[in-house]
Design an enzyme around this catalytic site. Sequence first.
Site, mmCIF file in Angstrom:
data_model
loop_
_atom_site.group_PDB
_atom_site.id
_atom_site.type_symbol
_atom_site.label_atom_id
_atom_site.label_comp_id
_atom_site.label_asym_id
_atom_site.label_seq_id
_atom_site.Cartn_x
_atom_site.Cartn_y
_atom_site.Cartn_z
ATOM 1 N N CYS A 248 92.036 -75.546 39.176
ATOM 2 C CA CYS A 248 92.097 -75.922 40.475
ATOM 3 C C CYS A 248 92.172 -74.534 41.531
ATOM 4 C CB CYS A 248 93.272 -76.662 40.712
ATOM 5 S SG CYS A 248 93.691 -78.006 39.383
ATOM 6 N N ARG B 181 85.860 -73.125 40.949
ATOM 7 C CA ARG B 181 87.128 -73.101 39.862
ATOM 8 C C ARG B 181 87.463 -74.545 39.313
ATOM 9 N NH1 ARG B 181 90.201 -68.136 39.575
ATOM 10 N NH2 ARG B 181 91.853 -69.624 38.331
ATOM 11 N N TRP C 18 90.904 -80.059 39.701
ATOM 12 C CA TRP C 18 90.150 -80.366 38.598
ATOM 13 C C TRP C 18 91.111 -81.129 37.721
ATOM 14 C CZ3 TRP C 18 90.555 -79.924 33.145
ATOM 15 C CH2 TRP C 18 89.279 -80.167 32.442
ATOM 16 N N ASN D 30 98.706 -75.688 40.550
ATOM 17 C CA ASN D 30 97.900 -75.645 39.592
ATOM 18 C C ASN D 30 98.560 -75.506 38.411
ATOM 19 O OD1 ASN D 30 95.845 -75.184 41.358
ATOM 20 N ND2 ASN D 30 95.297 -73.235 41.092
ATOM 21 N N GLY D 31 98.124 -76.182 37.129
ATOM 22 C CA GLY D 31 99.029 -76.327 36.027
ATOM 23 C C GLY D 31 99.299 -77.511 35.639
ATOM 24 N N GLU E 90 74.785 -68.528 22.287
ATOM 25 C CA GLU E 90 75.062 -68.777 23.593
ATOM 26 C C GLU E 90 73.989 -69.111 24.411
ATOM 27 O OE1 GLU E 90 77.203 -67.742 25.504
ATOM 28 O OE2 GLU E 90 76.315 -67.094 27.613
ATOM 29 N N LYS F 179 74.431 -72.056 26.906
ATOM 30 C CA LYS F 179 74.007 -71.887 28.456
ATOM 31 C C LYS F 179 73.273 -73.149 28.546
ATOM 32 C CE LYS F 179 75.887 -69.370 29.644
ATOM 33 N NZ LYS F 179 77.047 -68.504 29.604
ATOM 34 N N GLU G 68 75.390 -76.369 28.975
ATOM 35 C CA GLU G 68 76.443 -76.569 30.213
ATOM 36 C C GLU G 68 75.653 -76.689 31.441
ATOM 37 O OE1 GLU G 68 79.089 -73.578 30.912
ATOM 38 O OE2 GLU G 68 77.497 -71.858 30.147
ATOM 39 N N LYS H 88 85.386 -72.772 36.046
ATOM 40 C CA LYS H 88 85.137 -71.520 35.911
ATOM 41 C C LYS H 88 86.136 -71.079 34.931
ATOM 42 C CE LYS H 88 82.924 -67.525 36.135
ATOM 43 N NZ LYS H 88 81.943 -67.502 35.174
#
Length: 617
Positions: free
Chosen positions: A2, A27, A74, A100-101, A490, A494, A497, A612
Site C-alpha cells: 500500500c 505500489r 492493496w 501498511n502491513g 523471466e 514478464k 504478469e 511493486k
Amino acid sequence: MCGIVGYVGKQKAAPLILEGLKRLEYRGYDSAGLVLLENGRFTVAKKIGRVANLETVTAPLPLPGHHGMGHTRWATHGGVTDANAHPHVSSDGRIALIHNGVIENYSKLKAFLLGKGYTFVSETDTEVLCNLIAYHYAKEPAAAAGDSRFVNSVRKALGHTEGTYGIVVMATDAPGELVTARKGSPLILGLGDGESLVASDVAAIVSRTQNVVYLKDGQIAHLTATTFAITTQNSGTVDPVIDKVTWSIADAEKGAYAHFMEKEIFEQPAALENAMRGRFSEDGSTAQFGGLNLSAGEFRGIERFMFCACGTALHACMVTEHLIERFARIPVECDYASEFRYRNAPLFRNTLFFVMSQSGETIDTLAALREAKRKGYKVLAVNNVVGSSIAREADGGIYQHVGPEVGVASTKAFTSQLLIGAMLALYIGRLRDLSFGEGVQIVRALKGAPDLARRALQQADHIRGIAQRYAHHTDMLFLGRLALFPIALEGALKLKEISYIHAEGYPAAEMKHGPIALVSEQCPSVFFAPSGEMLNKVVSSMQEIKARKGPIIAIVTADVELPAGLADETIVIPECHEAVLPIVASIPVQLLSYYIAVARGCDVDKPRNLAKSVTVE
Ligand code: F6R
C-alpha cells in the site's frame, strides 16, 4: 504494497496528497483515500479503484486544511470496498489512521474494543488499530511537560499489537501534528521548507524535498510543519540522520513514453552504465565493490554461496549462480526466499548468503535474510533502494544505482542485477583461479554491455510487429539453456504478469518431458538460440516443436544461421561474451511482453492483482 503520504505545512494539503498518491499508485491500487483536519474536524474521502476515482469524488468538495494524509490500498484483510479503504477514523471520531502491513492479533483486539463500546464499520485490521489508539488516547492524561499524549497513546497501542505496520496517525485535538511509526513497513520523513511530509516511498515526496530521514523499525516520529522528534517504542530518544535523495522528480516521471515499463526498458543502457560506474579495478582485470564489508581474505575462505530472492530477482540469482560456478568454481545454491525462511535447510559452514531485492522491502526476502543471520551467517544484499529495510539489515552489499523503477514489471532493475551478478562472479573468480587474461576479457565484455543493450533495443520495431501477430495466443513457452534458462523463466514471468497470457519457462531439453504436450499451432515457443556449444542441441529441440506444428520465435545471436524455415520469426541480438549474454537476451523478451500487453490493451504499469513491492506474506 500500500502507499502512504502525509503532509503538514503551509500549502493546501489535498492537492499535494493526491499528487503523492498518484506517484505511489504503482505500489498497490485497489482503493485510495485521504483525510484532512481543520477546525477540529476530519474530512474523509475514499473510493475503490484508481486514485483518479478519488480525484473525481473529491473534485466538488472544499477539501480544507494544510494538514492531512492519504493512502493507496492493496487489500489484505477485507474486500475491496469504500468502507475498507483507508483512512479509518475511530468510532469516537478523534483518531484517524492509515496503515501498511498486517495486524496479526486484530481479532483479539477487536473483541476487547467491542467490549469497551467501540464500534466498527469495516472488516479491516487497520480500523482495529485506529480504535485501539483512540482507546489509549482517551485513557492517557493530558500531556505532561515535554511529553505528548498523542505520541504516548500511539506507543501504548503499538505495544499491544502483533504484526507489521507503517502507520500515520492524526488526532482532532492535535492540529498540525502527525505521528508515524514503523515495524516492517518502510516510512520516510521528508523535511521541507516550513513543511514536513511522511511517505512509504521517496517518490511521493521528492517533488517537495530531497532531505529525508529513513525511519527504522521500532521508531515513532512526531512531526509538525517545522519540527520533528523521533523516539523508540521503549521511549528512548533517537539522534536522526538526515539523508539527501540523489534522484530527482524527473526520474520518477514517464516523460514522452507511454508507460513506465517502456521508459525503463529503454533506460537500460544508462542504467547499466550507472550500475558499473567506478566498479572495475585499475588494472582492468576484476570488479571492485565498496560496501561488501568483507575482506578479500574472508571471501577466499568462502566455500559456498546461497542466494535467496523472489520473482524476477530470483531469476537474476540463478544467472549469477551459473556465472559464479563458471568463473569461480564454487558451488552456489539459489532458493525462493519464501521457502528458505521456513524449510530449515541444512547449511554448510563457510557459506556466504546473498539476497537480491530491487525494492529492499520484500517481506519474504527480508525474512530469509533474518533467518540466515539468526543462524550465524553473514548476509550481503544486492538492492536498488538506498536506506531500504534489506539494505539496513544486511551485513554489507551492493547498490544497483539504477534510479527509481516504477513499472510493476521489473526490467532495468533486473538487468542491473544480472550485471552485478556477473561482476560478483568475476570478482570471486579473480580471487581464485580465474587468470588475469580471462579477467581482462570479462571486464571488456561487461564494459560493452550498455552498447550491446542499445543495439538489442534497435530491434524494438521488429519485435512490435511480431507481438502484434502473436498477441491473440493464450499460451506460450519460453525455452533456453544454461544461463539463458533463467531468462526463459523471466520471459514467461514478464509475459504472464502484464499480458495475462499463460506462459512457462523451461530448460529447452526439458520440454520433451512434459510441456511438449502443450505444443500445437496455438502455442508458440520462444527459443533462445545463441551461438556456442549448445546451439545444435537447441536446434534439435526446435525441430521437435516444429514437427508438432508449434510456431517458433527464435532469439539468435548475429552469427547464427538456423536451418531454413525452422523459425517463424527471428530476432537477432549482437554476439557477446557469456557474462553479458543474459543481459542482452533479456531485452527482446521484455519488449515482446511489453508490446503484446499493449496490443491486448492491458494496463502495463499496473497489472491486475500485482503490486511493486510485496511487503506482506
Ligand atoms: C516481476 C517482479 C517481481 C519482483 C519480486 C521481488 O516483474 O518485479 O517478481 O521481482 O516481487 O521484488 P524485489 O526485487 O523488490 O524484492
